[in-house]
Design a protein around this motif. Structure first.
Motif, PDB file in Angstrom:
ATOM      1  N   ASP A  91     -17.864  22.169   6.295  1.00 24.70           N
ATOM      2  CA  ASP A  91     -17.861  22.368   7.743  1.00 24.70           C
ATOM      3  C   ASP A  91     -18.719  23.552   8.144  1.00 24.70           C
ATOM      4  N   ASN A  92     -18.693  24.625   7.361  1.00 22.89           N
ATOM      5  CA  ASN A  92     -19.545  25.789   7.659  1.00 22.89           C
ATOM      6  C   ASN A  92     -21.021  25.443   7.507  1.00 22.89           C
ATOM      7  N   GLU A  93     -21.365  24.695   6.469  1.00 21.65           N
ATOM      8  CA  GLU A  93     -22.765  24.287   6.304  1.00 21.65           C
ATOM      9  C   GLU A  93     -23.209  23.386   7.450  1.00 21.65           C
ATOM     10  N   ALA A  94     -22.337  22.476   7.870  1.00 22.20           N
ATOM     11  CA  ALA A  94     -22.682  21.592   8.991  1.00 22.20           C
ATOM     12  C   ALA A  94     -22.853  22.385  10.286  1.00 22.20           C
ATOM     13  N   ARG A  95     -21.986  23.371  10.497  1.00 17.54           N
ATOM     14  CA  ARG A  95     -22.095  24.179  11.708  1.00 17.54           C
ATOM     15  C   ARG A  95     -23.373  25.028  11.689  1.00 17.54           C
ATOM     16  N   THR A  96     -23.697  25.616  10.547  1.00 18.37           N
ATOM     17  CA  THR A  96     -24.923  26.407  10.434  1.00 18.37           C
ATOM     18  C   THR A  96     -26.154  25.548  10.666  1.00 18.37           C
ATOM     19  N   LEU A  97     -26.157  24.355  10.079  1.00 15.75           N
ATOM     20  CA  LEU A  97     -27.291  23.453  10.273  1.00 15.75           C
ATOM     21  C   LEU A  97     -27.428  23.040  11.729  1.00 15.75           C
ATOM     22  N   GLU A  98     -26.319  22.824  12.389  1.00 17.81           N
ATOM     23  CA  GLU A  98     -26.364  22.442  13.806  1.00 17.81           C
ATOM     24  C   GLU A  98     -26.925  23.567  14.663  1.00 17.81           C
ATOM     25  N   GLN A  99     -26.550  24.801  14.351  1.00 21.01           N
ATOM     26  CA  GLN A  99     -27.076  25.942  15.100  1.00 21.01           C
ATOM     27  C   GLN A  99     -28.575  26.129  14.889  1.00 21.01           C
ATOM     28  N   GLU A 100     -29.074  25.780  13.713  1.00 21.80           N
ATOM     29  CA  GLU A 100     -30.515  25.891  13.456  1.00 21.80           C
ATOM     30  C   GLU A 100     -31.289  24.701  13.990  1.00 21.80           C
ATOM     31  N   ALA A 101     -30.655  23.543  14.056  1.00 22.09           N
ATOM     32  CA  ALA A 101     -31.385  22.329  14.392  1.00 22.09           C
ATOM     33  C   ALA A 101     -31.702  22.241  15.882  1.00 22.09           C
ATOM     34  N   HIS A 102     -30.767  22.570  16.731  1.00 25.35           N
ATOM     35  CA  HIS A 102     -30.985  22.401  18.177  1.00 25.35           C
ATOM     36  C   HIS A 102     -32.159  23.230  18.707  1.00 25.35           C
ATOM     37  N   PRO A 103     -32.270  24.534  18.374  1.00 25.48           N
ATOM     38  CA  PRO A 103     -33.454  25.266  18.858  1.00 25.48           C
ATOM     39  C   PRO A 103     -34.763  24.735  18.302  1.00 25.48           C
ATOM     40  N   ALA A 104     -34.769  24.322  17.038  1.00 26.98           N
ATOM     41  CA  ALA A 104     -36.003  23.802  16.444  1.00 26.98           C
ATOM     42  C   ALA A 104     -36.427  22.496  17.107  1.00 26.98           C
ATOM     43  N   LEU A 105     -35.474  21.637  17.392  1.00 30.54           N
ATOM     44  CA  LEU A 105     -35.809  20.362  18.033  1.00 30.54           C
ATOM     45  C   LEU A 105     -36.261  20.566  19.474  1.00 30.54           C
ATOM     46  N   ASP A 106     -35.621  21.482  20.172  1.00 37.37           N
ATOM     47  CA  ASP A 106     -36.049  21.755  21.546  1.00 37.37           C
ATOM     48  C   ASP A 106     -37.461  22.353  21.584  1.00 37.37           C
ATOM     49  N   LYS A 107     -37.746  23.207  20.622  1.00 34.29           N
ATOM     50  CA  LYS A 107     -39.086  23.793  20.568  1.00 34.29           C
ATOM     51  C   LYS A 107     -40.134  22.750  20.228  1.00 34.29           C
ATOM     52  N   LEU A 108     -39.763  21.785  19.402  1.00 31.85           N
ATOM     53  CA  LEU A 108     -40.713  20.726  19.057  1.00 31.85           C
ATOM     54  C   LEU A 108     -41.024  19.841  20.250  1.00 31.85           C
ATOM     55  N   THR A 109     -40.029  19.563  21.075  1.00 29.65           N
ATOM     56  CA  THR A 109     -40.291  18.750  22.261  1.00 29.65           C
ATOM     57  C   THR A 109     -41.177  19.477  23.268  1.00 29.65           C
ATOM     58  N   THR A 110     -41.105  20.825  23.239  1.00 28.01           N
ATOM     59  CA  THR A 110     -41.960  21.597  24.152  1.00 28.01           C
ATOM     60  C   THR A 110     -43.390  21.667  23.658  1.00 28.01           C
ATOM     61  N   LYS A 111     -43.533  21.901  22.347  1.00 25.51           N
ATOM     62  CA  LYS A 111     -44.867  22.035  21.776  1.00 25.51           C
ATOM     63  C   LYS A 111     -44.889  21.353  20.424  1.00 25.51           C
ATOM     64  N   ILE A 112     -45.716  20.345  20.313  1.00 16.62           N
ATOM     65  CA  ILE A 112     -45.843  19.613  19.054  1.00 16.62           C
ATOM     66  C   ILE A 112     -46.924  20.301  18.223  1.00 16.62           C
ATOM     67  N   SER A 113     -46.474  20.929  17.147  1.00 14.89           N
ATOM     68  CA  SER A 113     -47.411  21.624  16.255  1.00 14.89           C
ATOM     69  C   SER A 113     -46.993  21.364  14.812  1.00 14.89           C
ATOM     70  N   THR A 114     -47.891  21.728  13.915  1.00 18.99           N
ATOM     71  CA  THR A 114     -47.616  21.510  12.488  1.00 18.99           C
ATOM     72  C   THR A 114     -46.437  22.355  12.023  1.00 18.99           C
ATOM     73  N   LEU A 115     -46.328  23.591  12.495  1.00 14.52           N
ATOM     74  CA  LEU A 115     -45.244  24.470  12.098  1.00 14.52           C
ATOM     75  C   LEU A 115     -43.887  23.927  12.572  1.00 14.52           C
ATOM     76  N   ASN A 116     -43.839  23.471  13.815  1.00 19.52           N
ATOM     77  CA  ASN A 116     -42.582  22.927  14.330  1.00 19.52           C
ATOM     78  C   ASN A 116     -42.190  21.634  13.627  1.00 19.52           C
ATOM     79  N   LEU A 117     -43.184  20.811  13.326  1.00 16.70           N
ATOM     80  CA  LEU A 117     -42.900  19.581  12.598  1.00 16.70           C
ATOM     81  C   LEU A 117     -42.370  19.861  11.198  1.00 16.70           C
TER      82      LEU A 117
END
Length: 495
Positions: A218-244
């Motif tokens: 559960d802790n690993e899932a929660r940590t992954l969720e906290q990292e995933a949402h900002p990364a996905l939102d940033k990718l929708t704003t700017k599509i770049s190799t680093l974000n991908l």
């Protein structure tokens, strides 16, 4: 609160009838002088011998060295079950119930649980914290069980039984394990006024293992969720190799964690669907039932011996009575006396057989009642269902995150397709402009030829005629381009 440090002492191995062989050996602490003490110098470590952390039912810890055969004799497990706990091999999450032990392989926890002890075969910081928590639970369970055995079963502080605070140490007295007639009394005293029941030792250890594994996932899932949402939102704003690349790494971790959570969930679901597997995990009841059966068999054997002696004495007395009666001149003959003796013996033998049949029937009914009692797995079922709901919630959380990742991927693909469509439209427009300009280039090429026409004659044509020619060609080119664009729009080739 940290539990007492591991102690070093002798652990008597269970007698397997072999009279020798490999056994558990406690690790000897280093000599203060720096020299190692041993017979014949430093011995080479035997193949297959590992370090095990042993926690007994009183909460005491001990680090021991033991080989595979010693563990097999001590726990009654086959070799294939011990292979699941091998840290060098990769096995999925597994919970197995056997005759004398429970095998646990959940994430970082590799343990063998018996009715009186826990053997851990893993190391690391996460295992250290789990060991401390398990030791605290065992100490609290030991305190409650000791108070219950002392006759204060209704006065036990049940509210603090699973409290995370440090339990108060007190002098406790242990009940005699071989004392008969305590099984039913213990079960009655274990229930307090609120209807709560003290869990067996193996269930306390099993609950600690399940809670640690579910908490880690559960802790690993929660940590992954906290990292995933900002990364996905940033990718929708700017599509770049680093974000991908960041999103690709997050998706790989998501797939790995989902597989681990799914395996734990499937294992718990399999246990909940099979009552026989859950019944195998009631180690304490099976141990108490085995002790009760052994004591019943011994008492029956003693009773049979006493009955045989009494029957023999009765036969002897009747024989002497018959002989004395004949000596006094009784009317019966010697043959009649022998016949009466034979009849008496047959009656006694028939009575003994009837008694043995009754005893066998009693033992059969006892065995059937034990089997029906073992299949009453409501206590373990409630325990497993609680952690099944927790791990199922973690899986649902990961499934929601997976859907969010998939939705983001679909949105990115739509954006890329839209940009690709704009590029194709731009290509069509440029191609059309190139075609129209090529028509004007044809006019320029014609005027560039070395020919004699009136337009080149200064006497007949001048600058006005030249400008009219260039302007007319340009206007015609623009007109053709506009006509082409109108046609494209009508055919919906461009927006």
């Amino acid at each position: 609160m940290r539990g007492p440090p591991p102690k070093y002492g002798t652990i008597p191995p269970e007698d397997d009838g072999g009279g020798g062989g490999e056994s558990l050996r406690p690790i000897t602490p280093a000599n203060p002088g720096g020299a190692s003490v041993g017979v014949g110098g430093i011995r080479k470590k035997a193949a297959g011998v590992r370090q095990w952390l042993l926690l007994d039912s009183s909460g005491q810890t001990q680090v021991v060295e033991a080989g595979k055969h010693a563990i097999m004799r001590r726990t009654g497990l086959p070799a294939r079950d011990l292979r699941i706990l091998d840290p060098l091999l990769s096995y999925p999450s597994t919970v197995l119930g056997r005759e004398k032990a429970i095998v646990i392989n959940l994430e970082h926890i590799k343990a063998i649980i018996t009715a009186q002890e826990v053997l851990l075969n893993s190391q690391g910081p996460s295992v250290t914290s789990f060991t401390e928590e398990l030791q605290r639970r065992i100490l609290r369970h030991h305190q409650a069980k000791s108070q219950e055995a002392g006759g204060n079963g209704n006065d036990v502080d049940w509210s603090n039984l699973y409290d995370l605070e440090e339990p108060q140490t007190r002098n406790v007295s242990f009940p005699n394990k071989d004392e008969e007639g305590r099984t039913e009394g213990k079960q009655q005293n274990a229930e307090n006024r609120d209807g709560l029941k003290l869990l067996p030792f193996e269930f306390v250890a099993l609950e600690a293992c399940l809670e640690a594994a579910c908490s880690v996932l559960d802790n690993e899932a929660r940590t992954l969720e906290q990292e995933a949402h900002p990364a996905l939102d940033k990718l929708t704003t700017k599509i770049s190799t680093l974000n991908l690349e960041r999103v690709r790494q997050i998706k790989s971790r998501l797939v790995a964690i989902t597989g681990r959570v799914q395996k734990v969930r499937d294992e718990l679901e399999h246990l909940l669907d099979d009552d026989e597997d859950m019944a195998e995990m009631y180690l304490t009841e099976k141990l108490e039932q085995q002790q009760l059966d052994d004591s019943s068999v011994s008492s029956i054997n003693e009773q049979d011996e006493l009955d045989d002696e009494a029957n023999q004495q009765d036969i002897d007395e009747r024989t002497r009575a018959n002989i004395s009666y004949e000596g006094n001149g009784g009317p019966t003959s010697y043959d009649a006396g022998l016949q009466n003796m034979d009849n008496t013996r047959e009656q006694l033998i028939a009575a003994a057989r009837t008694l043995s049949k009754d005893s066998r029937g009693t033992r059969t009914s006892t065995t059937q009642s034990a089997i029906s009692k073992q299949l009453d797995v409501e206590e373990l079922e409630m325990l497993l269902e609680a952690y099944f709901v927790q791990i199922d919630g973690t899986l649902n959380k990961l499934s929601t995150l997976r859907e969010y990742v998939d939705d983001t991927e679909d949105y990115i693909n739509i954006m890329l397709d839209d940009k690709q469509n704009h590029l194709l439209q731009m290509g069509v427009m440029l191609t059309t402009a190139t075609l129209v300009v090529s028509a004007f280039v044809v006019v320029a090429g014609i005027f560039g030829m070395n020919i004699h026409i009136e337009l080149f004659d200064d006497d007949k044509a001048g600058m006005p005629q030249f400008l009219w020619t260039v302007g007319g060609g340009t206007t015609g080119t623009i007109f053709l381009y506009v006509i082409a664009m109108i046609w494209y729009k009508q055919r919906r080739l461009i927006e």
